[in-house]
Design a protein around this motif. Structure first.
Motif, PDB file in Angstrom:
ATOM      1  N   ALA A  78       0.836  -1.209   0.000  1.00 29.33           N
ATOM      2  CA  ALA A  78       0.000   0.000   0.000  1.00 29.33           C
ATOM      3  C   ALA A  78       0.866   1.253   0.000  1.00 29.33           C
ATOM      4  O   ALA A  78       0.574   2.230  -0.710  1.00 29.33           O
ATOM      5  N   LEU A  79       1.950   1.240   0.793  1.00 25.10           N
ATOM      6  CA  LEU A  79       2.881   2.372   0.795  1.00 25.10           C
ATOM      7  C   LEU A  79       3.522   2.534  -0.577  1.00 25.10           C
ATOM      8  O   LEU A  79       3.661   3.648  -1.088  1.00 25.10           O
ATOM      9  N   GLN A  80       3.902   1.426  -1.196  1.00 24.08           N
ATOM     10  CA  GLN A  80       4.524   1.486  -2.509  1.00 24.08           C
ATOM     11  C   GLN A  80       3.586   2.126  -3.525  1.00 24.08           C
ATOM     12  O   GLN A  80       4.014   2.944  -4.354  1.00 24.08           O
ATOM     13  N   GLN A  81       2.315   1.778  -3.465  1.00 24.90           N
ATOM     14  CA  GLN A  81       1.368   2.357  -4.420  1.00 24.90           C
ATOM     15  C   GLN A  81       1.192   3.856  -4.197  1.00 24.90           C
ATOM     16  O   GLN A  81       1.039   4.629  -5.149  1.00 24.90           O
ATOM     17  N   ARG A  82       1.224   4.291  -2.952  1.00 25.62           N
ATOM     18  CA  ARG A  82       1.105   5.735  -2.685  1.00 25.62           C
ATOM     19  C   ARG A  82       2.346   6.471  -3.178  1.00 25.62           C
ATOM     20  O   ARG A  82       2.253   7.607  -3.656  1.00 25.62           O
ATOM     21  N   VAL A  83       3.505   5.824  -3.068  1.00 22.87           N
ATOM     22  CA  VAL A  83       4.738   6.429  -3.573  1.00 22.87           C
ATOM     23  C   VAL A  83       4.691   6.543  -5.095  1.00 22.87           C
ATOM     24  O   VAL A  83       5.098   7.543  -5.681  1.00 22.87           O
ATOM     25  N   LEU A  84       4.185   5.507  -5.766  1.00 18.23           N
ATOM     26  CA  LEU A  84       4.184   5.470  -7.222  1.00 18.23           C
ATOM     27  C   LEU A  84       3.124   6.362  -7.842  1.00 18.23           C
ATOM     28  O   LEU A  84       3.371   7.015  -8.859  1.00 18.23           O
ATOM     29  N   SER A  85       1.930   6.383  -7.253  1.00 23.53           N
ATOM     30  CA  SER A  85       0.823   7.046  -7.941  1.00 23.53           C
ATOM     31  C   SER A  85      -0.117   7.806  -7.016  1.00 23.53           C
ATOM     32  O   SER A  85      -1.173   8.254  -7.457  1.00 23.53           O
ATOM     33  N   GLY A  86       0.245   7.966  -5.750  1.00 22.99           N
ATOM     34  CA  GLY A  86      -0.606   8.700  -4.824  1.00 22.99           C
ATOM     35  C   GLY A  86      -0.431  10.203  -4.967  1.00 22.99           C
ATOM     36  O   GLY A  86       0.357  10.689  -5.787  1.00 22.99           O
ATOM     37  N   PRO A  87      -1.166  10.956  -4.173  1.00 23.81           N
ATOM     38  CA  PRO A  87      -1.068  12.416  -4.243  1.00 23.81           C
ATOM     39  C   PRO A  87       0.267  12.913  -3.700  1.00 23.81           C
ATOM     40  O   PRO A  87       0.876  12.264  -2.850  1.00 23.81           O
ATOM     41  N   PRO A  88       0.724  14.064  -4.197  1.00 25.64           N
ATOM     42  CA  PRO A  88       1.948  14.652  -3.651  1.00 25.64           C
ATOM     43  C   PRO A  88       1.688  15.177  -2.239  1.00 25.64           C
ATOM     44  O   PRO A  88       0.529  15.391  -1.870  1.00 25.64           O
ATOM     45  N   PRO A  89       2.722  15.331  -1.408  1.00 29.81           N
ATOM     46  CA  PRO A  89       4.143  15.238  -1.774  1.00 29.81           C
ATOM     47  C   PRO A  89       4.722  13.826  -1.742  1.00 29.81           C
ATOM     48  O   PRO A  89       5.826  13.629  -2.199  1.00 29.81           O
ATOM     49  N   LEU A  90       3.989  12.832  -1.214  1.00 26.62           N
ATOM     50  CA  LEU A  90       4.540  11.479  -1.215  1.00 26.62           C
ATOM     51  C   LEU A  90       4.595  10.929  -2.631  1.00 26.62           C
ATOM     52  O   LEU A  90       5.564  10.318  -3.039  1.00 26.62           O
ATOM     53  N   GLY A  91       3.536  11.141  -3.387  1.00 25.07           N
ATOM     54  CA  GLY A  91       3.482  10.673  -4.758  1.00 25.07           C
ATOM     55  C   GLY A  91       4.070  11.673  -5.729  1.00 25.07           C
ATOM     56  O   GLY A  91       4.562  12.745  -5.335  1.00 25.07           O
ATOM     57  N   VAL A 101      11.370  14.158   1.983  1.00 26.73           N
ATOM     58  CA  VAL A 101      10.916  14.386   3.353  1.00 26.73           C
ATOM     59  C   VAL A 101       9.660  13.572   3.632  1.00 26.73           C
ATOM     60  O   VAL A 101       9.548  12.886   4.667  1.00 26.73           O
ATOM     61  N   ALA A 102       8.702  13.620   2.709  1.00 25.47           N
ATOM     62  CA  ALA A 102       7.441  12.902   2.903  1.00 25.47           C
ATOM     63  C   ALA A 102       7.656  11.396   2.973  1.00 25.47           C
ATOM     64  O   ALA A 102       7.026  10.702   3.781  1.00 25.47           O
ATOM     65  N   PHE A 103       8.568  10.887   2.123  1.00 26.32           N
ATOM     66  CA  PHE A 103       8.832   9.447   2.145  1.00 26.32           C
ATOM     67  C   PHE A 103       9.412   9.022   3.493  1.00 26.32           C
ATOM     68  O   PHE A 103       9.006   7.996   4.068  1.00 26.32           O
ATOM     69  N   GLY A 104      10.380   9.773   3.997  1.00 25.34           N
ATOM     70  CA  GLY A 104      10.959   9.438   5.289  1.00 25.34           C
ATOM     71  C   GLY A 104       9.939   9.466   6.404  1.00 25.34           C
ATOM     72  O   GLY A 104       9.919   8.589   7.279  1.00 25.34           O
ATOM     73  N   ARG A 105       9.072  10.462   6.380  1.00 26.38           N
ATOM     74  CA  ARG A 105       8.023  10.548   7.404  1.00 26.38           C
ATOM     75  C   ARG A 105       7.109   9.323   7.341  1.00 26.38           C
ATOM     76  O   ARG A 105       6.739   8.750   8.372  1.00 26.38           O
ATOM     77  N   GLU A 106       6.729   8.929   6.134  1.00 30.11           N
ATOM     78  CA  GLU A 106       5.853   7.769   5.975  1.00 30.11           C
ATOM     79  C   GLU A 106       6.563   6.498   6.411  1.00 30.11           C
ATOM     80  O   GLU A 106       5.974   5.614   7.027  1.00 30.11           O
ATOM     81  N   ARG A 107       7.845   6.387   6.071  1.00 33.19           N
ATOM     82  CA  ARG A 107       8.606   5.204   6.436  1.00 33.19           C
ATOM     83  C   ARG A 107       8.763   5.090   7.950  1.00 33.19           C
ATOM     84  O   ARG A 107       8.642   4.002   8.527  1.00 33.19           O
ATOM     85  N   ILE A 108       9.008   6.211   8.601  1.00 32.19           N
ATOM     86  CA  ILE A 108       9.123   6.212  10.061  1.00 32.19           C
ATOM     87  C   ILE A 108       7.802   5.797  10.699  1.00 32.19           C
ATOM     88  O   ILE A 108       7.767   4.976  11.623  1.00 32.19           O
ATOM     89  N   ALA A 109       6.700   6.351  10.199  1.00 31.88           N
ATOM     90  CA  ALA A 109       5.385   5.978  10.740  1.00 31.88           C
ATOM     91  C   ALA A 109       5.114   4.492  10.518  1.00 31.88           C
ATOM     92  O   ALA A 109       4.567   3.804  11.399  1.00 31.88           O
ATOM     93  N   PHE A 110       5.512   3.987   9.357  1.00 34.23           N
ATOM     94  CA  PHE A 110       5.321   2.564   9.058  1.00 34.23           C
ATOM     95  C   PHE A 110       6.080   1.693  10.048  1.00 34.23           C
ATOM     96  O   PHE A 110       5.560   0.695  10.554  1.00 34.23           O
TER      97      PHE A 110
END
Length: 213
Positions: A78-91, A101-110
């Motif tokens: 699910a995280l991978q899909q948000r990175v590939l095609s989700g809304p910015p700033p993660l996507g 920055v957004a990716f690191g925040r998501e990874r830490i939360a994960f």
């Protein structure tokens, strides 16, 4: 859309019976973790409870750590899909530094949500973590490359920089997440780490900072 990120646990062209066994084993592993925690999950125990041969479990996962690697892979889709095609700033669509920055925040939360499984995925019998950090490593490298093209980064060796930033989101972070603050017994929270990650990325991706070193 970004290029594809390599998935970890499901081989291409997997036979239908092998796919069913994989899903069965992951389901049973989740049940065992929910009941008794990660420490009680063993290769033999998983095979017995799933009603499958030990050889099937060993071929599928390779080691006990491999069970948890596969579980993380399943949850990271699910995280991978948000990175590939989700809304910015993660996507896609945002500035590469904002995305980093957004990716690191998501990874830490994960990792906070999955800390027990993530720590169990580290194979203590190996000199390096059992898992190839394909998702984190390739994505971070891609964003650093974009930041350099945009004039946000002067670093010449993106491979080493990506390796170090990826490491900041892995082993040491897991140890921090799974250790209560000394003398307090209180669970840690992700926000201080997320703020520190943002500070690190913004400083690394400052051309002025890199040219004055």
């Amino acid at each position: 859309m970004d290029g594809p990120l390599v998935s970890f646990g499901r081989p291409r062209g997997e036979r239908a019976d092998a796919a069913r066994n994989r899903e069965r084993l992951l389901q049973v592993a989740r049940e065992m973790i929910a009941e008794d925690g990660t420490d009680r999950v063993t290769m033999d125990g998983l095979a017995e409870r799933a009603g499958l041969g030990k050889g099937t479990v060993f071929r599928r996962f390779g080691s006990r750590a491999g069970i948890f690697v596969a579980l993380l892979d399943d949850d990271e889709r699910a995280l991978q899909q948000r990175v590939l095609s989700g809304p910015p700033p993660l996507g896609p669509g945002a500035d590469p530094v904002q995305r980093l920055v957004a990716f690191g925040r998501e990874r830490i939360a994960f990792l906070f949500d999955h800390h027990a499984v993530a720590r169990a995925a580290l194979d203590t019998g190996q000199p390096v973590p059992a898992r190839d950090r394909t998702l984190s490593g390739l994505h971070i490298h891609m964003l650093l490359r974009e930041a350099r093209r945009a004039g946000r980064l002067d670093a010449a060796d993106l491979d080493s920089l990506a390796l170090q930033l990826t490491a900041a989101l892995e082993g040491p972070l897991l140890l921090y997440v799974t250790t209560a603050e000394p003398g307090r017994g209180a669970a840690r929270t992700p926000e201080p780490l997320a703020e520190s990650w943002q500070m690190l990325v913004e400083r690394v991706c400052s051309p002025a900072a890199s040219t004055t070193r």
